[in-house]
Scaffold this active site. Structure first.
Site, PDB file in Angstrom:
ATOM      1  CG  ASP A 105      36.395  79.287  26.269  1.00 65.16           C
ATOM      2  OD1 ASP A 105      36.316  79.063  24.996  1.00 65.16           O
ATOM      3  OD2 ASP A 105      35.740  78.913  27.108  1.00 65.16           O
ATOM      4  N   GLY A 155      29.913  79.069  34.455  1.00 67.52           N
ATOM      5  CA  GLY A 155      29.859  77.771  34.078  1.00 67.52           C
ATOM      6  C   GLY A 155      28.862  77.303  33.075  1.00 67.52           C
ATOM      7  CB  SER A 160      32.283  82.731  33.229  1.00 75.56           C
ATOM      8  OG  SER A 160      32.197  81.421  33.475  1.00 75.56           O
ATOM      9  N   GLY A 202      29.409  78.244  29.614  1.00 78.75           N
ATOM     10  CA  GLY A 202      30.087  78.129  28.221  1.00 78.75           C
ATOM     11  C   GLY A 202      30.192  79.382  27.577  1.00 78.75           C
ATOM     12  CD  GLU A 240      40.223  78.983  30.774  1.00 78.74           C
ATOM     13  OE1 GLU A 240      39.455  78.966  32.103  1.00 78.74           O
ATOM     14  OE2 GLU A 240      39.181  78.780  29.682  1.00 78.74           O
TER      15      GLU A 240
HETATM   16  C1  MEV Z   1      34.305  75.127  25.339  1.00 81.35           C
HETATM   17  O1  MEV Z   1      33.811  76.577  25.394  1.00 81.35           O
HETATM   18  C2  MEV Z   1      34.672  74.901  23.998  1.00 81.35           C
HETATM   19  C3  MEV Z   1      35.101  73.252  23.724  1.00 81.35           C
HETATM   20  O2  MEV Z   1      35.278  73.353  22.280  1.00 81.35           O
HETATM   21  C4  MEV Z   1      36.347  73.074  24.599  1.00 81.35           C
HETATM   22  C5  MEV Z   1      37.563  73.970  24.235  1.00 81.35           C
HETATM   23  O3  MEV Z   1      37.912  74.638  23.128  1.00 81.35           O
HETATM   24  O4  MEV Z   1      38.271  74.011  25.305  1.00 81.35           O
HETATM   25  C6  MEV Z   1      34.145  72.330  23.845  1.00 81.35           C
END
Ligand code: MEV
Length: 370
Positions: free
Chosen positions: A193, A135, A140, A137, A182
């Site tokens: 991601d 959690g 994960s 960024g 997701e």
């Molecule tokens: C999150 O890792 C990145 C954001 O751009 C959200 C997304 O792309 O889904 C903030």
């Protein structure tokens, strides 16, 4: 049947938040991976173990088979209905928060793959662990979704005596499953991601379907700095959206500027495949700082992230938040030939502020089955 699946975490180098609105982003795989050990079992149970979520649970096979037989068919339009059905089942297991989310993801994917690949659910154990912090960024949840989807897909193939070739067709299937998962985690994810978790490398990404892995980039090194400030991607994406609704003219211009930054960065990165001279690194560093400033102007930075950028700048290095912001991680670019003493000094200063620092190289392989 026993096998091991792994997938990398990601770092967004350029373009987070803007990517949600259809702008270009550049992301890269990390050398920190999630691993899933799958074993078929005798008996009548399914054993699930996810130590990073502090979760260990035994579920009766009969109940899961009943779930799969009664669940609505998963289609684009019926995603919500399907998810609610799975979620009601998980409610009965009496977990909350991140553990509940983990279980929802797992059963969502198990039933989805069962429906689409005619998987026969038998007793199994699944051990899911990760080198990524949860959690924050680093993707994960996406690496979890990719490992779980790949495992069930591979299991379905093994049941049909088919070899899983992770070719484009198979990777696209994994991507579809992981994207659904997701959505449960993040509301309206861009998909960047799980795309990096699947393909690895450095990736040019743009919704809905621009996905261009840039292979052959010479090793790029960074310091990944964890502010240890918790935050939620979902909340930060919502906060960004609020600002965009309030000041569309301003925020749209910033989104266009972020898009330009990502495009310029891609030009530099592509050139660096054959020649990584100092000018390219200088340009990339400048773009790192510009992108951070644009994000900060949209209120998704945090004092801890600003501190990291300031320490980097004092040492003539370039840093930027990565991911949704509001805490979480920043990265510091380490150009080739950077003095070890300087890296050590920056690391110690950041640690002195209570941040966690990991040196990481970018661009390694995507999902793998061993
Ligand atoms: C999150 O890792 C990145 C954001 O751009 C959200 C997304 O792309 O889904 C903030």
């Amino acid at each position: 049947m026993n096998f091991l699946v792994s997938a990398p975490g990601k770092v967004i180098l350029f373009g987070e938040h803007a990517v949600v609105y259809g702008k270009t982003a550049v992301a890269a795989s990390l050398d920190l991976r999630t691993t899933l050990q799958f074993n078929e079992l005798d008996g009548q149970n399914i054993l699930l173990s996810m130590p990073k979520l502090d979760l260990k649970i035994t579920v009766s096979l009969a109940e899961v088979i009943e779930l799969s037989q009664n669940s609505p068919k998963l289609t684009e339009e019926k995603h919500e209905e399907f998810y609610e059905f799975v979620s009601k089942f998980v409610d009965k297991l009496q977990y909350s928060g991140i553990q509940k989310l983990g279980l929802e993801a797992l059963f969502y994917l198990l039933i989805a793959v069962t429906q689409s690949e005619s998987l026969e659910i038998k007793p199994f154990s699944l051990f899911l662990d990760t080198k990524l912090s949860i959690g924050s960024g680093l993707g994960s949840s996406a690496s979890f979704a990719v490992c779980i989807s790949t495992s069930f897909l591979h299991w379905a193939n093994l049941q049909k005596n088919k070899l899983t070739k992770l070719d484009e067709l198979e990777l696209q299937k994994i991507s579809k499953f992981a994207m659904g998962c997701e959505k449960i985690m993040h509301g309206t994810p861009s998909g960047i991601d799980h795309t990096v978790a699947i393909y690895g490398a450095v990736i040019e990404f743009k919704k809905p379907d621009k996905l261009d892995p840039i292979f052959g980039v010479k090793t790029m090194e960074i310091l990944l700095v964890d502010t240890r400030v918790p935050r939620s991607t979902k909340d930060l994406v919502a906060k960004f959206k609020e600002l965009k609704i309030k000041f569309p003219g301003i925020v749209d211009a910033i989104l266009d500027a972020i898009d330009q930054v990502a495009q310029e960065a891609l030009k530099v990165i592509r050139k660096m495949r054959t020649l990584d001279d100092e000018d390219h690194w200088r340009d990339l560093g400048a773009l790192v700082e510009v992108n951070h400033g644009l994000l900060a102007s949209c209120q998704v930075s945090h004092p801890a992230l600003e501190k990291i950028c300031a320490v980097a700048r004092e040492n003539k290095l370039k840093a930027k938040m990565t991911g949704a912001g509001g805490g979480g991680y920043a990265y510091v670019l380490l150009p080739p030939g950077v003095e070890e003493e300087k890296v050590q000094q920056v690391t110690e200063t950041m640690q002195g502020y209570g941040f966690l620092v990991t040196r990481s190289s970018l661009g390694g392989p995507g999902v793998k089955i061993d």
